[in-house]
Scaffold this motif. Structure first.
Motif, short mmCIF file in Angstrom:
data_model
loop_
_atom_site.label_atom_id
_atom_site.label_comp_id
_atom_site.label_asym_id
_atom_site.label_seq_id
_atom_site.Cartn_x
_atom_site.Cartn_y
_atom_site.Cartn_z
N ILE A 65 -5.74 -18.09 42.92
CA ILE A 65 -4.25 -17.94 42.71
C ILE A 65 -3.76 -16.64 41.98
N LEU A 66 -4.43 -16.23 41.22
CA LEU A 66 -4.24 -14.90 40.70
C LEU A 66 -4.37 -13.67 41.98
N ALA A 67 -5.52 -13.83 42.87
CA ALA A 67 -5.64 -12.81 43.92
C ALA A 67 -4.44 -13.02 44.67
N GLY A 68 -4.06 -14.29 44.87
CA GLY A 68 -2.93 -14.48 45.93
C GLY A 68 -1.53 -13.82 45.43
N LYS A 69 -1.57 -13.61 43.92
CA LYS A 69 -0.26 -13.00 43.23
C LYS A 69 -0.48 -11.43 43.27
N GLY A 70 -1.56 -10.77 43.84
CA GLY A 70 -1.81 -9.46 44.15
C GLY A 70 -2.62 -8.91 42.84
N LEU A 71 -3.29 -9.52 42.10
CA LEU A 71 -3.90 -9.17 41.11
C LEU A 71 -5.44 -8.70 41.60
N SER A 72 -6.04 -7.89 40.93
CA SER A 72 -7.50 -7.54 41.14
C SER A 72 -8.37 -8.47 40.50
N VAL A 73 -9.05 -9.42 41.29
CA VAL A 73 -9.77 -10.58 40.85
C VAL A 73 -11.03 -10.23 41.23
N ARG A 74 -12.29 -10.25 40.35
CA ARG A 74 -13.54 -10.41 40.50
C ARG A 74 -14.34 -11.70 40.13
N LEU A 75 -15.05 -12.39 40.87
CA LEU A 75 -15.54 -13.64 40.33
C LEU A 75 -17.32 -13.53 40.19
N TYR A 76 -17.54 -14.13 39.10
CA TYR A 76 -19.12 -14.04 38.88
C TYR A 76 -19.43 -15.54 38.55
N ALA A 77 -20.53 -15.95 38.97
CA ALA A 77 -21.07 -17.51 39.10
C ALA A 77 -22.43 -17.51 38.16
N LEU A 78 -22.58 -18.59 37.25
CA LEU A 78 -23.90 -18.56 36.74
C LEU A 78 -24.65 -19.59 37.82
N ALA A 79 -24.05 -20.38 38.57
CA ALA A 79 -24.93 -21.23 39.43
C ALA A 79 -23.81 -21.82 40.37
N PRO A 80 -24.17 -22.03 41.70
CA PRO A 80 -22.83 -22.68 42.44
C PRO A 80 -22.99 -23.90 42.11
N PRO A 81 -21.71 -24.52 42.45
CA PRO A 81 -21.50 -26.01 42.21
C PRO A 81 -22.27 -27.16 42.98
N LYS A 82 -22.41 -28.03 42.74
CA LYS A 82 -23.27 -29.19 43.32
C LYS A 82 -22.53 -29.54 44.44
N PRO A 83 -23.16 -29.63 45.69
CA PRO A 83 -22.55 -29.85 46.92
C PRO A 83 -21.65 -31.26 46.88
N GLY A 84 -20.73 -31.22 47.49
CA GLY A 84 -19.78 -32.85 47.48
C GLY A 84 -19.21 -32.86 46.25
N THR A 85 -18.95 -31.98 45.10
CA THR A 85 -18.07 -32.41 43.95
C THR A 85 -16.87 -31.55 44.21
N ASP A 86 -15.86 -32.01 43.44
CA ASP A 86 -14.56 -31.34 43.20
C ASP A 86 -14.64 -29.89 43.08
N ALA A 87 -15.66 -29.42 42.02
CA ALA A 87 -15.94 -27.87 41.93
C ALA A 87 -16.37 -27.31 43.21
N ALA A 88 -17.27 -27.97 44.10
CA ALA A 88 -17.57 -27.41 45.38
C ALA A 88 -16.73 -27.26 46.13
N LEU A 89 -15.51 -28.13 46.33
CA LEU A 89 -14.54 -28.00 47.26
C LEU A 89 -13.29 -26.71 46.61
N ALA A 90 -13.34 -26.60 45.40
CA ALA A 90 -12.69 -25.58 44.96
C ALA A 90 -13.25 -24.19 45.20
N ALA A 91 -14.71 -24.04 45.23
CA ALA A 91 -15.09 -22.81 45.33
C ALA A 91 -15.08 -22.43 46.65
N GLU A 92 -14.99 -23.41 47.59
CA GLU A 92 -14.80 -23.14 49.14
C GLU A 92 -13.50 -22.48 49.32
N THR A 93 -12.35 -22.64 48.50
CA THR A 93 -11.22 -22.12 48.69
C THR A 93 -11.11 -20.51 48.24
#
Length: 484
Positions: A65-93
């Motif tokens: 959402i913040l990137a869509g508003k034109g902000l400079s956004v960088r994302l870092y992950a400890l580990a990828p979400p488990k497949p099939g979870t809501d978090a994984a769906l969110a990560a795909e966006t």
């Protein structure tokens, strides 16, 4: 809400069919993005640190959402979400790159969003998370936490390795960890966002505030006389230990009790007489319990402040509770008197239909009275107070900067308006007297204790950082009168 209550509320909301978990995640991430835009709009860059669970899913949504508003956004992950979870769906966006936490390099002009771990996390943070958060602190980059600062447990407020955040966005209800230390000090401004969750069942945990107990406050009528307004007896100690009981008596009077009597050691009444005018004085003679029985209409008794004689305090407390008469507020020496064995007192207290015993320990006194509960520090202050209240059949006021008031039926309130002004000699005596003053007027013990703790905090705020106990007493009426 506790962690379990919040999980049940989330589950019930999803099960109702109103919308799925990914919708809740979208709304939560949107609330985080809104908070970032409202409070950190000038940030040069936004760094979003995501974990593998639902908290991380909220972070992926906020980043998009913040990137869509034109902000400079960088994302870092400890580990990828488990497949099939809501978090994984969110990560795909999220269409941008995903770096490791070791690549996180903020500047003071940036904003970091901590979406690594949520309220259910306990234990030590993994090293990559600790290092990344430490870099934000070292480089003076403000941090906006999602739900709670990573590492802070939502039930206890405890958190090894957690860092202080500028603000925290949580959802639907606060957790106890937002109000209990050290969590409270780490959250910064706490923003509660409405995202459509509906409670599965009523909660038994509250932030202590007037809405919780205002309806139970006594409101004297025009025809009320002094004894109908509540009578309080305060037991006093020896000749050179009278001050604490006098503070309690004056506080009971300022809390609205119409008649307050100090039951004093026979050789100490002249000391009291030199200091008080509207407080009545009575020597206890050879039989303090009989002296109490001669007083008219006593609704509450304070025992402990400056009392000194522990064996006598023990026998008096047991007799008052056994007699099933007035409410008993047990503080200071009254608590210490039962350090070796309080089982008889607790057995008698549990017989009452409604709790009529109020215990007001600080941490050290609590440990003397409930050593096994105090030894389990990992359980947290809220759980300790609840367990103590159930065991004692009493309302327990576990004092501190985050005082917890717990009732035997499981209700508990966490107080949030205390100030360092309350850290002064005699402050606890004032609180004990205020509890008794309200209870004597017919206020139920839990509500009386909650109200007294909150009023005590407001009195401290009004009296300033250099307040003494007498200032707290003087400030009580102004805050009480605003509520009745």
């Amino acid at each position: 809400m506790t962690n379990a209550e919040m999980a049940a509320a989330d589950g019930a909301t999803i099960k109702s069919g109103a919308f799925g978990g990914i919708v809740l995640m979208e709304r939560a991430g949107g609330a985080v993005a809104d908070a970032a835009l409202a409070r950190f709009a000038a940030a040069a860059r936004v760094h979003v640190l995501c974990g593998p669970g639902n908290n991380g899913g909220d972070g992926y949504v906020a980043a998009r959402i913040l990137a869509g508003k034109g902000l400079s956004v960088r994302l870092y992950a400890l580990a990828p979400p488990k497949p099939g979870t809501d978090a994984a769906l969110a990560a795909e966006t999220w269409a941008g790159p995903v770096g490791g936490l070791d690549a996180f390099a903020p500047d003071p002009a940036d904003l970091a969003i901590d979406a690594v771990f949520g309220a259910g996390f306990s234990g030590a943070l993994p090293d990559p998370v600790q290092s990344a958060l430490a870099r934000a602190v070292d480089r003076r980059c403000p941090v906006l936490a999602v739900d709670l600062p990573s590492g802070v447990n939502g039930d206890t407020g405890q958190g090894a390795g957690a860092v202080a955040c500028a603000a925290t966005v949580t959802f639907y209800r606060r957790k106890p960890g937002h109000l209990l230390y050290p969590g409270r000090a780490l959250c910064g401004e706490t923003i509660v966002a409405e995202i459509g969750v509906r409670a599965a069942r009523p909660t038994a945990t509250f932030e202590n505030a007037p809405d919780l107990w205002r309806g139970a406050l006594p409101r004297p009528g025009a025809d009320t006389h002094k004894y109908a307004r509540g009578a309080v007896a305060v037991f006093s100690g020896p000749r050179h230990g009278t001050g604490a009981s006098r503070l309690a008596a004056l506080a009971a009077q300022r809390a609205g009790a119409g008649a307050v009597t100090i039951l004093g050691h026979p050789n100490a009444l002249d000391i009291h007489a030199a200091h008080v005018t509207s407080i009545m004085l009575r020597a206890w003679g050879d039989d303090p319990m009989a002296a109490l029985g001669t007083l008219k209409g006593i609704g509450a008794v304070v025992l402990g402040p400056g009392f000194g004689d522990l064996p006598l305090a023990r026998s008096l407390a047991a007799a008052i509770v056994d007699d099933k008469g007035p409410a008993l507020v047990l503080d200071a020496d009254g608590i210490t008197a039962f350090a070796d064995d309080a089982s008889g007192l607790f057995d008698a207290a549990r017989v009452r239909d409604e709790p009529a015993l109020v215990l007001t320990p600080h941490a050290g006194e609590f440990a003397r009275l409930f050593p096994d509960l105090a030894a389990d520090a990992a359980a947290g202050k809220l759980a300790m107070a609840r367990a103590a209240a159930e065991r004692a059949g009493a309302v327990v006021v576990l004092k501190g900067p985050d005082t917890v008031i717990a009732a035997p039926d499981g209700r508990a309130a966490v107080n949030a308006n205390a100030t360092p002004a309350l850290a002064t000699a005699g402050s606890g005596d004032v609180l004990a007297g205020a509890v008794a003053g309200l209870a004597a007027q017919g206020m139920p013990a839990f509500e009386a204790a909650c109200a007294a703790v909150w009023l005590h905090g407001e009195a401290g705020r009004a009296s300033g950082p250099l307040a003494i106990a007498e200032d707290l007493i003087a400030a009580l009426p102004a805050h009480l009168s605003k509520l009745v």
